[in-house]
Write a protein that holds these residues in place. Structure first.
Motif, PDB file in Angstrom:
ATOM      1  N   UNK A   1       1.678   4.812   6.301  1.00 38.62           N
ATOM      2  CA  UNK A   1       1.596   5.529   5.031  1.00 38.62           C
ATOM      3  C   UNK A   1       1.858   7.019   5.236  1.00 38.62           C
ATOM      4  N   UNK A   2       1.320   7.592   6.311  1.00 40.61           N
ATOM      5  CA  UNK A   2       1.497   9.023   6.558  1.00 40.61           C
ATOM      6  C   UNK A   2       2.969   9.386   6.723  1.00 40.61           C
ATOM      7  N   UNK A   3       3.730   8.521   7.361  1.00 34.94           N
ATOM      8  CA  UNK A   3       5.166   8.782   7.491  1.00 34.94           C
ATOM      9  C   UNK A   3       5.821   8.875   6.117  1.00 34.94           C
TER      10      UNK A   3
ATOM     11  N   UNK B   1       0.883  -1.161   0.000  1.00 40.78           N
ATOM     12  CA  UNK B   1       0.000   0.000   0.000  1.00 40.78           C
ATOM     13  C   UNK B   1       0.919   1.207   0.000  1.00 40.78           C
ATOM     14  N   UNK B   2       0.388   2.409  -0.060  1.00 38.32           N
ATOM     15  CA  UNK B   2       1.299   3.537  -0.059  1.00 38.32           C
ATOM     16  C   UNK B   2       0.638   4.843  -0.388  1.00 38.32           C
ATOM     17  N   UNK B   3       1.392   5.734  -1.064  1.00 38.93           N
ATOM     18  CA  UNK B   3       0.899   7.067  -1.374  1.00 38.93           C
ATOM     19  C   UNK B   3       1.441   7.512  -2.725  1.00 38.93           C
TER      20      UNK B   3
ATOM     21  N   UNK C   1       5.738   7.895  -6.195  1.00 33.52           N
ATOM     22  CA  UNK C   1       5.002   7.009  -5.303  1.00 33.52           C
ATOM     23  C   UNK C   1       5.953   6.415  -4.270  1.00 33.52           C
ATOM     24  N   UNK C   2       5.394   6.068  -3.124  1.00 32.36           N
ATOM     25  CA  UNK C   2       6.141   5.354  -2.091  1.00 32.36           C
ATOM     26  C   UNK C   2       5.245   4.259  -1.543  1.00 32.36           C
ATOM     27  N   UNK C   3       5.823   3.113  -1.242  1.00 37.33           N
ATOM     28  CA  UNK C   3       5.045   1.955  -0.793  1.00 37.33           C
ATOM     29  C   UNK C   3       5.479   1.507   0.594  1.00 37.33           C
ATOM     30  N   UNK C   4       4.532   0.937   1.305  1.00 43.06           N
ATOM     31  CA  UNK C   4       4.804   0.302   2.591  1.00 43.06           C
ATOM     32  C   UNK C   4       4.206  -1.098   2.555  1.00 43.06           C
TER      33      UNK C   4
END
Length: 221
Positions: free
Chosen positions: A176-178, A139-141, A158-161
């Motif tokens: 995700x917020x981080x 998931x991510x942003x 994009x960045x994923x966690x």
């Protein structure tokens, strides 16, 4: 603080506490950042983020959407404030209003948003619950240029966690917020410097932006 002499004048639009705004202001305060925040606008006069923006030296103003007859009238007032401050680049940071197509087109290529999912997955709201329900493992942003269609603009970065087995919507949202706080300033720097731009509906990166620009950055589990 020092900025390039031709650094674009930037405005941040918020509706609440503006946690992403705080990370953006912190990054933009660093010497050499290729843009300069001069204005914070909120559709809610009571938004907590306005006080923080004022403390950071920005003009902090409210355009209360509740006093306007419709979305077009509100957007016209918003546009007037942006132009009064000679804004070059608009940055949405938790701005909870759907903007009219006319407003979006007027700022095409000059307005960014961050969305808490890996677009095009999970548009709209409750993205973390959507991700858990879908059973995805990442998931991510996403930072993207704003277009009239909601959460559909060309992607800048994009960045994923990882989604962990014991996650709920709250724990996933926090992780995700981080990443949002890390990703948004980096993506904004690309756009403000001209190293990423919107061209014919696609994001084009300058060679010096590096091959990682706009790439998916995933974190270890």
């Amino acid at each position: 603080m020092t900025h390039p002499p031709d650094a674009p004048r930037m405005a941040v639009l918020i509706s609440g506490r503006g946690s992403n705004m705080v990370s953006l202001l912190r990054a933009a305060a660093q010497p050499g950042f290729p843009g300069r925040f001069v204005l914070a606008l909120s559709n809610r006069p009571e938004a907590a983020g306005l006080a923080h923006a004022q403390e950071a030296g920005l003009a902090a103003e409210a355009v209360d959407h509740r006093v306007y007859a419709d979305r077009a009238a509100f957007d016209a007032a918003l546009d007037a404030r942006l132009r009064a401050h000679a804004i070059d680049l608009v940055v949405l940071a938790g701005f909870m209003r759907v903007l009219t197509p006319g407003f979006v087109e007027a700022w095409s290529g000059r307005m960014l948003n961050i969305h808490p999912s890996l677009l095009p997955l999970f548009r709209g709201t409750h993205t973390h619950a959507q991700a858990l329900a879908a059973g995805v493992r990442l998931h991510g942003c996403t930072v993207h240029f704003v277009v009239p269609e909601l959460d559909a603009g060309p992607i800048v970065a994009q960045a994923a966690v990882p989604v962990r087995p014991d996650d709920d919507a709250e724990t996933l949202a926090a992780r995700v917020l981080a990443e949002e706080h890390r990703l948004y300033p980096a993506a904004l720097a690309l756009v403000a410097s001209g190293r990423a731009r919107l061209e014919d509906g696609r994001v084009v990166f300058a060679p010096e932006a590096g091959c990682a620009a706009g790439a998916l950055h995933s974190l270890p589990v």
